[in-house]
Scaffold this motif. Structure first.
Motif, PDB file in Angstrom:
ATOM      1  N   GLU A  18      26.171  58.294  43.834  1.00 24.50           N
ATOM      2  CA  GLU A  18      26.972  57.434  42.958  1.00 24.50           C
ATOM      3  C   GLU A  18      28.476  57.629  43.198  1.00 24.50           C
ATOM      4  O   GLU A  18      29.272  56.781  42.824  1.00 24.50           O
ATOM      5  CB  GLU A  18      26.644  57.727  41.488  1.00 24.50           C
ATOM      6  N   LYS A  19      28.833  58.738  43.825  1.00 20.98           N
ATOM      7  CA  LYS A  19      30.250  59.038  44.087  1.00 20.98           C
ATOM      8  C   LYS A  19      30.663  58.341  45.382  1.00 20.98           C
ATOM      9  O   LYS A  19      30.911  58.976  46.410  1.00 20.98           O
ATOM     10  CB  LYS A  19      30.451  60.545  44.165  1.00 20.98           C
ATOM     11  N   TRP A  20      30.770  57.023  45.294  1.00 21.81           N
ATOM     12  CA  TRP A  20      30.950  56.228  46.508  1.00 21.81           C
ATOM     13  C   TRP A  20      32.317  56.416  47.163  1.00 21.81           C
ATOM     14  O   TRP A  20      32.433  56.239  48.372  1.00 21.81           O
ATOM     15  CB  TRP A  20      30.635  54.756  46.247  1.00 21.81           C
ATOM     16  N   ILE A  21      33.328  56.797  46.425  1.00 22.46           N
ATOM     17  CA  ILE A  21      34.622  57.053  47.070  1.00 22.46           C
ATOM     18  C   ILE A  21      34.523  58.330  47.901  1.00 22.46           C
ATOM     19  O   ILE A  21      35.056  58.392  49.011  1.00 22.46           O
ATOM     20  CB  ILE A  21      35.786  57.085  46.054  1.00 22.46           C
ATOM     21  N   ASP A  22      33.796  59.326  47.404  1.00 25.60           N
ATOM     22  CA  ASP A  22      33.534  60.512  48.222  1.00 25.60           C
ATOM     23  C   ASP A  22      32.727  60.130  49.457  1.00 25.60           C
ATOM     24  O   ASP A  22      32.977  60.636  50.554  1.00 25.60           O
ATOM     25  CB  ASP A  22      32.777  61.578  47.426  1.00 25.60           C
ATOM     26  N   LEU A  73      41.977  43.956  46.827  1.00 30.26           N
ATOM     27  CA  LEU A  73      43.364  43.963  46.366  1.00 30.26           C
ATOM     28  C   LEU A  73      43.671  42.691  45.583  1.00 30.26           C
ATOM     29  O   LEU A  73      44.226  42.750  44.474  1.00 30.26           O
ATOM     30  CB  LEU A  73      44.314  44.087  47.558  1.00 30.26           C
ATOM     31  N   ARG A  74      43.328  41.562  46.149  1.00 26.15           N
ATOM     32  CA  ARG A  74      43.604  40.288  45.478  1.00 26.15           C
ATOM     33  C   ARG A  74      42.924  40.239  44.112  1.00 26.15           C
ATOM     34  O   ARG A  74      43.542  39.879  43.110  1.00 26.15           O
ATOM     35  CB  ARG A  74      43.117  39.116  46.346  1.00 26.15           C
ATOM     36  N   PHE A  75      41.636  40.600  44.080  1.00 28.72           N
ATOM     37  CA  PHE A  75      40.882  40.507  42.832  1.00 28.72           C
ATOM     38  C   PHE A  75      41.333  41.553  41.815  1.00 28.72           C
ATOM     39  O   PHE A  75      41.404  41.275  40.621  1.00 28.72           O
ATOM     40  CB  PHE A  75      39.380  40.612  43.102  1.00 28.72           C
ATOM     41  N   ALA A  76      41.666  42.756  42.266  1.00 30.49           N
ATOM     42  CA  ALA A  76      42.127  43.808  41.359  1.00 30.49           C
ATOM     43  C   ALA A  76      43.436  43.415  40.684  1.00 30.49           C
ATOM     44  O   ALA A  76      43.705  43.832  39.555  1.00 30.49           O
ATOM     45  CB  ALA A  76      42.308  45.126  42.116  1.00 30.49           C
ATOM     46  N   PHE A 118      43.667  53.404  48.094  1.00 29.18           N
ATOM     47  CA  PHE A 118      43.656  52.199  47.269  1.00 29.18           C
ATOM     48  C   PHE A 118      42.562  52.278  46.210  1.00 29.18           C
ATOM     49  O   PHE A 118      42.829  52.170  45.012  1.00 29.18           O
ATOM     50  CB  PHE A 118      43.475  50.951  48.143  1.00 29.18           C
ATOM     51  N   PHE A 119      41.319  52.464  46.637  1.00 31.04           N
ATOM     52  CA  PHE A 119      40.213  52.467  45.684  1.00 31.04           C
ATOM     53  C   PHE A 119      40.270  53.688  44.760  1.00 31.04           C
ATOM     54  O   PHE A 119      39.891  53.593  43.597  1.00 31.04           O
ATOM     55  CB  PHE A 119      38.867  52.398  46.412  1.00 31.04           C
ATOM     56  N   GLY A 120      40.768  54.799  45.270  1.00 41.43           N
ATOM     57  CA  GLY A 120      40.867  56.009  44.462  1.00 41.43           C
ATOM     58  C   GLY A 120      41.876  55.926  43.338  1.00 41.43           C
ATOM     59  O   GLY A 120      41.860  56.750  42.415  1.00 41.43           O
ATOM     60  N   ASN A 121      42.758  54.942  43.398  1.00 39.64           N
ATOM     61  CA  ASN A 121      43.789  54.790  42.368  1.00 39.64           C
ATOM     62  C   ASN A 121      43.572  53.595  41.452  1.00 39.64           C
ATOM     63  O   ASN A 121      44.443  53.279  40.642  1.00 39.64           O
ATOM     64  CB  ASN A 121      45.166  54.724  43.027  1.00 39.64           C
ATOM     65  N   LEU A 122      42.427  52.952  41.547  1.00 36.56           N
ATOM     66  CA  LEU A 122      42.121  51.844  40.639  1.00 36.56           C
ATOM     67  C   LEU A 122      41.518  52.378  39.346  1.00 36.56           C
ATOM     68  O   LEU A 122      40.881  53.434  39.332  1.00 36.56           O
ATOM     69  CB  LEU A 122      41.138  50.867  41.295  1.00 36.56           C
ATOM     70  N   ASN A 123      41.704  51.624  38.275  1.00 34.34           N
ATOM     71  CA  ASN A 123      41.100  52.014  37.000  1.00 34.34           C
ATOM     72  C   ASN A 123      39.852  51.162  36.739  1.00 34.34           C
ATOM     73  O   ASN A 123      39.538  50.247  37.515  1.00 34.34           O
ATOM     74  CB  ASN A 123      42.119  51.904  35.852  1.00 34.34           C
ATOM     75  N   ALA A 124      39.155  51.470  35.662  1.00 37.59           N
ATOM     76  CA  ALA A 124      37.886  50.794  35.353  1.00 37.59           C
ATOM     77  C   ALA A 124      38.070  49.281  35.220  1.00 37.59           C
ATOM     78  O   ALA A 124      37.223  48.503  35.673  1.00 37.59           O
ATOM     79  CB  ALA A 124      37.274  51.379  34.084  1.00 37.59           C
ATOM     80  N   GLU A 125      39.155  48.860  34.595  1.00 36.51           N
ATOM     81  CA  GLU A 125      39.405  47.421  34.434  1.00 36.51           C
ATOM     82  C   GLU A 125      39.569  46.744  35.798  1.00 36.51           C
ATOM     83  O   GLU A 125      39.037  45.659  36.034  1.00 36.51           O
ATOM     84  CB  GLU A 125      40.658  47.191  33.582  1.00 36.51           C
ATOM     85  N   THR A 142      32.247  46.483  43.912  1.00 36.49           N
ATOM     86  CA  THR A 142      31.231  46.154  44.920  1.00 36.49           C
ATOM     87  C   THR A 142      31.855  46.029  46.298  1.00 36.49           C
ATOM     88  O   THR A 142      31.263  46.464  47.291  1.00 36.49           O
ATOM     89  CB  THR A 142      30.469  44.877  44.530  1.00 36.49           C
ATOM     90  N   LEU A 143      33.054  45.498  46.388  1.00 35.63           N
ATOM     91  CA  LEU A 143      33.736  45.421  47.678  1.00 35.63           C
ATOM     92  C   LEU A 143      34.005  46.816  48.246  1.00 35.63           C
ATOM     93  O   LEU A 143      33.825  47.052  49.438  1.00 35.63           O
ATOM     94  CB  LEU A 143      35.039  44.627  47.558  1.00 35.63           C
ATOM     95  N   GLY A 144      34.419  47.745  47.382  1.00 36.58           N
ATOM     96  CA  GLY A 144      34.620  49.115  47.839  1.00 36.58           C
ATOM     97  C   GLY A 144      33.327  49.742  48.316  1.00 36.58           C
ATOM     98  O   GLY A 144      33.272  50.377  49.375  1.00 36.58           O
ATOM     99  N   LYS A 145      32.273  49.549  47.549  1.00 37.73           N
ATOM    100  CA  LYS A 145      30.968  50.082  47.937  1.00 37.73           C
ATOM    101  C   LYS A 145      30.467  49.419  49.220  1.00 37.73           C
ATOM    102  O   LYS A 145      29.809  50.058  50.037  1.00 37.73           O
ATOM    103  CB  LYS A 145      29.958  49.880  46.812  1.00 37.73           C
ATOM    104  N   LEU A 146      30.792  48.155  49.382  1.00 38.59           N
ATOM    105  CA  LEU A 146      30.381  47.432  50.590  1.00 38.59           C
ATOM    106  C   LEU A 146      31.014  48.045  51.836  1.00 38.59           C
ATOM    107  O   LEU A 146      30.366  48.140  52.884  1.00 38.59           O
ATOM    108  CB  LEU A 146      30.762  45.954  50.456  1.00 38.59           C
TER     109      LEU A 146
END
Length: 163
Positions: A18-22, A73-76, A118-125, A142-146
């Motif tokens: 579940e720790k997809w950034i890792d 990035l665009r969607f965030a 980038f992904f490591g600095n995003l929040n839940a929203e 999902t894009l990050g996980k992709l």
């Protein structure tokens, strides 16, 4: 489940935790280790006629990650502009054969480090934000996980068909 959801799920199912950034970091290290172990001659190998060479595969990983991260990035940032798809075969066709392996490895490393930051600095929203790309709604998370699942998919192909 739509065809698009099934397509995405096959990549997401490859992420080992579940720790997809890792896992993004881990798959990046594995990718760099593999490509750093190649000679320039070996990087020109394709397992069958008409298939990508290992160098082309690395370029594909770079291109895909850049595109997925750009969409995220665009969607965030709450940009609801619908984004077009991309043709991976067209991109591969216009890949520069003159690229050297070391340059591609350095580029992959830079792109992956950028994605992790980038992904490591995003929040839940921001992770929950969605947008439409290639006619399909997809979330930032999902894009990050992709990115991760797609990378693992290609590492598996390397192990199954190139080695």
């Amino acid at each position: 489940m739509t065809d698009f959801q099934k397509y995405i799920q096959r990549y997401l199912d490859l992420i080992p935790s579940e720790k997809w950034i890792d896992e993004m970091k881990i798959s990046g290290v594995k990718t760099l280790e593999f490509f750093n172990s190649l000679t320039p001659e070996h990087s020109e190998y394709a397992y069958a006629k008409g298939k990508w060479t290992l160098k082309e595969l690395l370029q594909h990983l770079i291109d895909a990650e850049r595109i997925f991260a750009y969409r995220a990035l665009r969607f965030a940032r709450k940009d609801k502009t619908e984004l077009p798809g991309w043709d991976e075969e067209l991109y591969a066709k216009h890949y520069s054969k003159e690229r050297n392996l070391k340059g591609l490895i350095d580029e992959f490393d830079a792109v992956r480090r950028s994605s992790v930051l980038f992904f490591g600095n995003l929040n839940a929203e921001q992770f929950a934000e969605t947008g439409v790309a290639n006619g399909n709604e997809i979330s930032v998370e999902t894009l990050g996980k992709l990115i991760v699942g797609h990378n693992i998919h290609h590492l598996n192909i390397i192990n199954e068909r190139y080695l």
